[in-house]
Design a protein around this motif. Structure first.
Motif, PDB file in Angstrom:
ATOM      1  N   ALA A 220       0.825  -1.216   0.000  1.00 11.62           N
ATOM      2  CA  ALA A 220       0.000   0.000   0.000  1.00 11.62           C
ATOM      3  C   ALA A 220       0.856   1.261   0.000  1.00 11.62           C
ATOM      4  CB  ALA A 220      -0.936  -0.009   1.208  1.00 11.62           C
ATOM      5  N   TRP A 221       2.014   1.214   0.668  1.00 12.37           N
ATOM      6  CA  TRP A 221       2.878   2.397   0.745  1.00 12.37           C
ATOM      7  C   TRP A 221       3.378   2.794  -0.639  1.00 12.37           C
ATOM      8  CZ3 TRP A 221       3.954   6.618   2.963  1.00 12.37           C
ATOM      9  CH2 TRP A 221       5.199   7.246   2.829  1.00 12.37           C
ATOM     10  N   GLU A 222       3.765   1.836  -1.439  1.00  9.29           N
ATOM     11  CA  GLU A 222       4.225   2.162  -2.780  1.00  9.29           C
ATOM     12  C   GLU A 222       3.072   2.686  -3.627  1.00  9.29           C
ATOM     13  OE1 GLU A 222       6.297   0.311  -6.761  1.00  9.29           O
ATOM     14  OE2 GLU A 222       4.768  -0.760  -5.640  1.00  9.29           O
ATOM     15  N   THR A 223       1.903   2.067  -3.504  1.00  7.76           N
ATOM     16  CA  THR A 223       0.745   2.523  -4.268  1.00  7.76           C
ATOM     17  C   THR A 223       0.414   3.976  -3.938  1.00  7.76           C
ATOM     18  OG1 THR A 223      -0.150   0.268  -4.293  1.00  7.76           O
ATOM     19  CG2 THR A 223      -1.677   2.073  -4.788  1.00  7.76           C
ATOM     20  N   TYR A 224       0.432   4.308  -2.658  1.00  5.99           N
ATOM     21  CA  TYR A 224       0.144   5.678  -2.228  1.00  5.99           C
ATOM     22  C   TYR A 224       1.128   6.669  -2.846  1.00  5.99           C
ATOM     23  CZ  TYR A 224      -0.133   9.706   0.929  1.00  5.99           C
ATOM     24  OH  TYR A 224      -0.232  10.971   1.445  1.00  5.99           O
ATOM     25  N   ASN A 225       2.392   6.307  -2.898  1.00  2.00           N
ATOM     26  CA  ASN A 225       3.399   7.201  -3.472  1.00  2.00           C
ATOM     27  C   ASN A 225       3.320   7.259  -4.986  1.00  2.00           C
ATOM     28  OD1 ASN A 225       5.596   8.279  -1.400  1.00  2.00           O
ATOM     29  ND2 ASN A 225       4.923   6.269  -0.685  1.00  2.00           N
ATOM     30  N   ARG A 226       3.052   6.143  -5.624  1.00  2.00           N
ATOM     31  CA  ARG A 226       3.011   6.118  -7.083  1.00  2.00           C
ATOM     32  C   ARG A 226       1.832   6.912  -7.629  1.00  2.00           C
ATOM     33  NH1 ARG A 226       4.002   0.332  -9.793  1.00  2.00           N
ATOM     34  NH2 ARG A 226       3.508   1.671 -11.562  1.00  2.00           N
ATOM     35  N   GLN A 235      -6.986   6.638  -1.139  1.00  2.00           N
ATOM     36  CA  GLN A 235      -8.161   5.810  -1.396  1.00  2.00           C
ATOM     37  C   GLN A 235      -7.805   4.645  -2.317  1.00  2.00           C
ATOM     38  OE1 GLN A 235     -11.317   7.758  -3.577  1.00  2.00           O
ATOM     39  NE2 GLN A 235     -12.881   6.413  -2.726  1.00  2.00           N
ATOM     40  N   HIS A 236      -7.023   4.937  -3.350  1.00  2.00           N
ATOM     41  CA  HIS A 236      -6.589   3.901  -4.281  1.00  2.00           C
ATOM     42  C   HIS A 236      -5.780   2.830  -3.551  1.00  2.00           C
ATOM     43  CE1 HIS A 236      -5.773   2.598  -8.461  1.00  2.00           C
ATOM     44  NE2 HIS A 236      -4.646   2.143  -7.952  1.00  2.00           N
ATOM     45  N   ALA A 237      -4.894   3.247  -2.648  1.00  5.34           N
ATOM     46  CA  ALA A 237      -4.063   2.303  -1.903  1.00  5.34           C
ATOM     47  C   ALA A 237      -4.906   1.444  -0.962  1.00  5.34           C
ATOM     48  CB  ALA A 237      -2.989   3.050  -1.123  1.00  5.34           C
ATOM     49  N   LEU A 238      -5.871   2.063  -0.288  1.00  5.62           N
ATOM     50  CA  LEU A 238      -6.704   1.326   0.654  1.00  5.62           C
ATOM     51  C   LEU A 238      -7.597   0.310  -0.051  1.00  5.62           C
ATOM     52  CD1 LEU A 238      -7.753   4.178   3.121  1.00  5.62           C
ATOM     53  CD2 LEU A 238      -6.098   2.350   3.516  1.00  5.62           C
ATOM     54  N   ILE A 239      -8.223   0.736  -1.149  1.00  2.00           N
ATOM     55  CA  ILE A 239      -9.097  -0.174  -1.895  1.00  2.00           C
ATOM     56  C   ILE A 239      -8.287  -1.312  -2.502  1.00  2.00           C
ATOM     57  CG2 ILE A 239     -10.605  -0.379  -3.906  1.00  2.00           C
ATOM     58  CD1 ILE A 239     -11.558   2.467  -3.348  1.00  2.00           C
ATOM     59  N   GLY A 240      -7.130  -0.965  -3.081  1.00  3.70           N
ATOM     60  CA  GLY A 240      -6.277  -1.997  -3.671  1.00  3.70           C
ATOM     61  C   GLY A 240      -5.781  -2.982  -2.642  1.00  3.70           C
ATOM     62  N   THR A 241      -5.423  -2.480  -1.468  1.00  5.49           N
ATOM     63  CA  THR A 241      -4.925  -3.358  -0.408  1.00  5.49           C
ATOM     64  C   THR A 241      -6.032  -4.267   0.114  1.00  5.49           C
ATOM     65  OG1 THR A 241      -3.272  -1.726   0.260  1.00  5.49           O
ATOM     66  CG2 THR A 241      -3.867  -3.409   1.873  1.00  5.49           C
TER      67      THR A 241
END
Length: 334
Positions: A220-226, A235-241
């Motif tokens: 999730a940390w990488e998704t949040y930064n990317r 939101q994208h990181a939380l849903i994806g995770t």
């Protein structure tokens, strides 16, 4: 014949401690080495269209960078070896001291699902569980057939289809080393210690896979930064995770069942590789792309589900499984 015990040999809390160690050491190993750690520019915070990843900055390190993948493969491999050695040390402490080390080693390998010798009946009982996942994917496989993308069909080629799987760093991670190390740690090592604690089949199947799912949360940390370090990215990181946690846990149920029923790491490993290659089923896409085959595609998907239920019951039981012995067969239990 592996060494078996008449009853549980370790406490449930001890099994929890070992499972936590296996999980944390695997995930933690990805961040110990500087080469394996990710890095992002702190000042990067941009607004992007939904689902759009930002451009990578020069001094950043993302998880798909070849040098990051190499470092993480080494770290995960070393962590996997440490976990296996930990099970070996545990077995050495439980087995009577007068037994030679080779017996302890063979017993540990058997508990980890590494069968060194196969007779004809064992080969038969190990091959069938490996076919359960392809049966489930009858629908997607039929879609690939219609697209002429199955091996040796018109749109399949070594360079475009097979080489990215076996000759790239991402392919090596996603389809070879990732499945191997994850199945050894999150199936073989974790299930072996819970089995020593006398945990029931149901709990091992439906509870232990959550450790496998939780091990993916750090993405999730990488998704949040990317995705721009903003509320949309969060939101994208939380849903994806959440989606990944759900999917990996459900997949873990499947692999745990295969491992326990067959007593071998091979069925869960081949399922992991196969499902990673195939990805999630795409029923809607297949129907929209080939509307003239709509009813056959739907039938193949339903046949896959029905076949999966049947084969999970009838194709997975090995006669000599340490974890799931055939009723009436005296193999010991723990």
């Amino acid at each position: 014949m592996p060494v078996v015990f008449p009853g549980p040999t370790i406490s449930l809390n001890t099994a929890h401690a070992f499972a936590a160690f296996f999980t944390l050491s695997y995930v933690g190993s990805l961040y110990i080495s500087r080469n394996a750690r990710l890095s992002f520019k702190k000042e990067v915070k941009v607004d992007l269209r939904d689902g759009e990843s930002r451009e990578k900055k020069r001094d950043e390190r993302w998880r798909d960078d070849p040098d990051v993948i190499r470092a993480r493969l080494v770290a995960a491999s070393l962590s996997t070896v440490v976990s296996c050695l930990t099970v070996l040390v545990l077995m050495r402490s439980l087995v009577p001291g007068y037994l030679p080390f080779v017996v302890v080693l063979e017993s540990t390998l058997a508990r980890l699902g590494f069968t060194l010798e196969f007779n004809d009946q064992q080969r038969f009982s190990i091959v069938w569980p490996c076919l359960v996942a392809p049966i489930l994917y009858l629908g997607p496989l039929f879609g690939c057939y219609l697209a002429s993308s199955l091996p040796f069909q018109q749109r399949w080629s070594w360079r475009g289809s097979a080489a990215p799987i076996v000759m790239t760093w991402m392919g090596l991670r996603n389809y070879i080393m990732g499945p191997i190390t994850e199945e050894i740690v999150f199936r073989a090592c974790i299930l072996s210690v819970y089995h020593m604690a006398g945990v029931s089949h149901a709990k091992m199947i439906f509870l232990t896979p959550f450790t496998f799912g939780a091990a993916h949360i750090h993405h999730a940390w990488e998704t949040y930064n990317r995705y721009g370090r903003n509320m949309s990215a969060l939101q994208h990181a939380l849903i994806g995770t959440l989606f990944q946690l759900t999917y990996t846990s459900l997949f873990g149920f499947h692999c745990a069942f295969l491992f326990l029923r067959s007593g071998s790491i091979l069925p869960s490993l081949t399922s992991h590789v196969f499902c990673n290659i195939m990805g999630l089923p795409r029923f809607r896409e297949d129907v929209l792309r080939y509307p003239q085959w709509h009813y056959i595609i739907r039938t193949m998907y339903w046949m896959g589900i029905a076949g999966y239920i049947y084969t999970m019951i009838h194709w997975t039981q090995a006669p000599d499984s340490l974890y799931w012995p055939v009723p009436g067969l005296k193999l010991g239990r723990y």
